[in-house]
Motif scaffolding. Structure first.
Motif, PDB file in Angstrom:
ATOM      1  N   VAL A 356       0.842  -1.208   0.000  1.00 58.95           N
ATOM      2  CA  VAL A 356       0.000   0.000   0.000  1.00 58.95           C
ATOM      3  C   VAL A 356       0.873   1.251   0.000  1.00 58.95           C
ATOM      4  CG1 VAL A 356      -1.728   1.316   1.298  1.00 58.95           C
ATOM      5  CG2 VAL A 356      -1.912  -1.183   1.127  1.00 58.95           C
ATOM      6  N   GLU A 357       1.911   1.228   0.805  1.00 56.73           N
ATOM      7  CA  GLU A 357       2.830   2.364   0.870  1.00 56.73           C
ATOM      8  C   GLU A 357       3.545   2.552  -0.478  1.00 56.73           C
ATOM      9  OE1 GLU A 357       6.846   2.993   3.305  1.00 56.73           O
ATOM     10  OE2 GLU A 357       5.075   2.889   4.616  1.00 56.73           O
ATOM     11  N   ALA A 358       4.015   1.454  -1.044  1.00 54.13           N
ATOM     12  CA  ALA A 358       4.704   1.534  -2.338  1.00 54.13           C
ATOM     13  C   ALA A 358       3.761   2.053  -3.426  1.00 54.13           C
ATOM     14  CB  ALA A 358       5.245   0.158  -2.720  1.00 54.13           C
ATOM     15  N   TYR A 359       2.509   1.614  -3.355  1.00 55.08           N
ATOM     16  CA  TYR A 359       1.555   2.040  -4.386  1.00 55.08           C
ATOM     17  C   TYR A 359       1.260   3.537  -4.286  1.00 55.08           C
ATOM     18  CZ  TYR A 359      -2.357   2.213  -7.570  1.00 55.08           C
ATOM     19  OH  TYR A 359      -3.174   2.540  -8.629  1.00 55.08           O
ATOM     20  N   HIS A 360       1.128   4.042  -3.095  1.00 56.42           N
ATOM     21  CA  HIS A 360       0.928   5.487  -2.946  1.00 56.42           C
ATOM     22  C   HIS A 360       2.095   6.259  -3.586  1.00 56.42           C
ATOM     23  CE1 HIS A 360      -2.513   4.822  -0.304  1.00 56.42           C
ATOM     24  NE2 HIS A 360      -2.692   6.137  -0.214  1.00 56.42           N
ATOM     25  N   GLN A 361       3.320   5.772  -3.352  1.00 60.46           N
ATOM     26  CA  GLN A 361       4.467   6.447  -3.952  1.00 60.46           C
ATOM     27  C   GLN A 361       4.444   6.337  -5.468  1.00 60.46           C
ATOM     28  OE1 GLN A 361       7.017   8.295  -2.243  1.00 60.46           O
ATOM     29  NE2 GLN A 361       7.185   8.968  -4.378  1.00 60.46           N
ATOM     30  N   LEU A 362       4.020   5.189  -5.982  1.00 60.55           N
ATOM     31  CA  LEU A 362       3.900   5.027  -7.441  1.00 60.55           C
ATOM     32  C   LEU A 362       2.983   6.098  -8.022  1.00 60.55           C
ATOM     33  CD1 LEU A 362       4.148   3.571 -10.185  1.00 60.55           C
ATOM     34  CD2 LEU A 362       2.325   2.025  -9.407  1.00 60.55           C
ATOM     35  N   ILE A 363       1.835   6.310  -7.402  1.00 60.82           N
ATOM     36  CA  ILE A 363       0.883   7.295  -7.929  1.00 60.82           C
ATOM     37  C   ILE A 363       1.409   8.718  -7.744  1.00 60.82           C
ATOM     38  CG2 ILE A 363      -1.492   8.140  -7.883  1.00 60.82           C
ATOM     39  CD1 ILE A 363      -1.146   5.325  -9.031  1.00 60.82           C
ATOM     40  N   VAL A 364       2.084   8.976  -6.653  1.00 62.01           N
ATOM     41  CA  VAL A 364       2.730  10.289  -6.480  1.00 62.01           C
ATOM     42  C   VAL A 364       3.661  10.556  -7.663  1.00 62.01           C
ATOM     43  CG1 VAL A 364       4.449  11.561  -5.118  1.00 62.01           C
ATOM     44  CG2 VAL A 364       2.560  10.390  -3.966  1.00 62.01           C
ATOM     45  N   ASP A 365       4.465   9.564  -8.015  1.00 65.04           N
ATOM     46  CA  ASP A 365       5.430   9.737  -9.108  1.00 65.04           C
ATOM     47  C   ASP A 365       4.739   9.862 -10.461  1.00 65.04           C
ATOM     48  OD1 ASP A 365       7.549   9.650  -7.331  1.00 65.04           O
ATOM     49  OD2 ASP A 365       7.906   7.499  -7.589  1.00 65.04           O
TER      50      ASP A 365
END
Length: 452
Positions: A356-365
């Motif tokens: 979940v944390e990694a996915y949030h960063q993916l969308i931020v990028d």
């Protein structure tokens, strides 16, 4: 029940959608076909199976006791040609636009045209190899001359599907306007290089995308490029300046209120001009963000051993965004071309606590890169609204971060999930439908900016 049938052909899903006279969706059939390989061993869509499926669905509709078929139209992905021999038979493959283009052939072509910058500006299209339909024809001529000499007509993908039902051959504005490198945007005609390379005689007369012909008692549209078709319901519904962010494999920012042609620097970064179905320029920016998203989701799912669909039910978590801003290295977004991946591909997944944390960063990028892309079409225009359609409009994290980024513009997700097909239907409205066109074609949900 009188209906129009739209064959909406994407890279992944092949759909048949039926709309009634008020443009309510009354039936949807979706199918997928395994890819085949072309004569070089590269994956491509199975045009034979797809053609057979379309004809089968069409014949079933003609026999239907539930639906009275009045009209048919088509929308497909772009940068794809189907070749017909002199006897009218389909030959060869539906070559994949992602197929690598021979660098030496590209250089040979550009040397004869004054270089990439000059050629791009003349055609308002970045030089993208097989993503330029014109470059596909040139490649066939140079690399597969025996096959090329058997071509009687090369049709853009939607026009081939229309040809299946009518036997009539046309070219159409939105396909020529979608990074085909075939159109001279200044002279508003086929570019002269096609004649110089003896390609022009294999191409058809260019007609507006609202053209329709008859096949017996059925009205058949000549087909539209999918992203261009997606603009039509919005233009029919709204008058204040807006852009559409059409999301799928590509995220495409279209500004129907900006007809300025892109600069050389913008062209290199995936900015170009599309054409409306009437032939007017639409400043557009392409980004391969949907593909990038899917590749990175797979990487995250594999690393954290979760199902690939894990992200679909996630809610936006402001505290998680705040944590990421404090703990993750800030990497500036970058666009070298339309296919430049986002910076997430360079991030080490062990630096995240969970998927979940990694996915949030993916969308931020992804959003940081999307902001660069979309800003190119916002220049010199007074856009008040961004309408997001396609897969990302259901993604709560994506939509919230988009709204947080474009704080001076109202951001909306549309509930019109079949906007491309609806646009293809509306394009030929006067040819089959005597009912007035509704002004309530698009339902919106506004996303307001939040602090993290």
């Amino acid at each position: 029940m009188p209906v129009i049938a739209i064959f909406d052909i994407g890279k992944t899903n092949k759909k048949l959608l039926l709309f009634d006279e008020q443009y309510n969706l009354v039936k949807e059939v979706s199918d997928r076909f395994a890819e085949v390989t072309d004569d070089d061993g590269f994956p491509c869509d199975d045009i034979a199976s797809l053609s057979e499926w379309i004809m089968q669905q069409y014949r079933q509709l003609l026999r239907s006791e539930v639906y009275e078929l009045k009209a048919v139209n088509f929308s497909t992905y772009g940068a794809s040609l189907v070749h017909i021999d002199k006897e009218g038979n389909r030959i060869g493959y539906l070559y994949n636009y992602l197929k690598p283009y021979p660098p030496e052939l590209m250089q040979q072509f550009l040397n004869a045209r004054g270089g990439a910058t000059v050629f791009s500006q003349q055609t308002s299209s970045p030089v993208m190899g097989h993503l330029n339909a014109g470059m596909q024809l040139y490649w066939l001529k140079e690399n597969k001359p025996v096959f090329f000499n058997n071509i009687g007509t090369s049709l853009h993908f939607p026009q081939y599907l229309s040809f299946l039902l009518t036997g009539k051959r046309f070219a159409e504005m939105t396909n020529l306007g979608a990074h085909s490198a075939m159109w001279d945007f200044d002279k508003k005609q086929y570019h002269s290089w096609l004649q110089q390379e003896n390609l022009r005689q294999r191409l058809c007369e260019v007609l507006p995308g609202d053209t329709a012909v008859s096949a017996g008692t059925i009205t058949i549209g000549i087909g539209l490029h999918d992203s261009s078709a997606a603009t039509i319901p919005y233009l029919a519904s709204f008058t204040e300046p807006f852009i559409i962010l059409s999301t799928g494999t590509w995220t495409i920012s279209l500004n129907p209120f900006n007809s300025s042609l892109p600069t050389a620097a913008e062209l290199e970064k995936g900015c170009l001009s599309y054409l409306t179905y009437q032939g007017n320029p639409v400043k557009t920016a392409m980004l391969f963000a949907g593909n990038d998203h899917d590749q990175q989701v797979k990487r995250i799912a594999d690393h954290f051993n979760v199902a690939p669909e894990f992200y679909q039910s996630l809610e936006y978590d402001a505290s998680l965004i705040e944590k990421l801003q404090a703990t993750q290295t800030a990497i500036l977004p970058f666009i070298g071309s339309a296919t430049t991946p986002g910076v997430f591909h360079s991030r080490v997944l062990s630096g995240f606590d969970n998927a979940v944390e990694a996915y949030h960063q993916l969308i931020v990028d992804i959003i940081a890169q999307q902001a660069l892309s979309t800003s190119m079409v916002l220049k010199n225009s007074s856009v008040k609204h961004i309408y997001v359609d396609g897969g990302f409009c259901r993604n709560k994290i994506y939509m919230q971060l988009l709204a947080n980024t474009f704080t001076g513009i109202k951001v909306y997700a549309t509930s019109m999930m079949q906007g491309t097909a609806l646009g293809a239907a509306i394009a030929i409205h006067p040819h089959w439908n005597t009912q007035p066109l509704s002004k309530n074609l698009v339902t919106l949900r506004q996303w307001k900016p939040l602090g993290n």
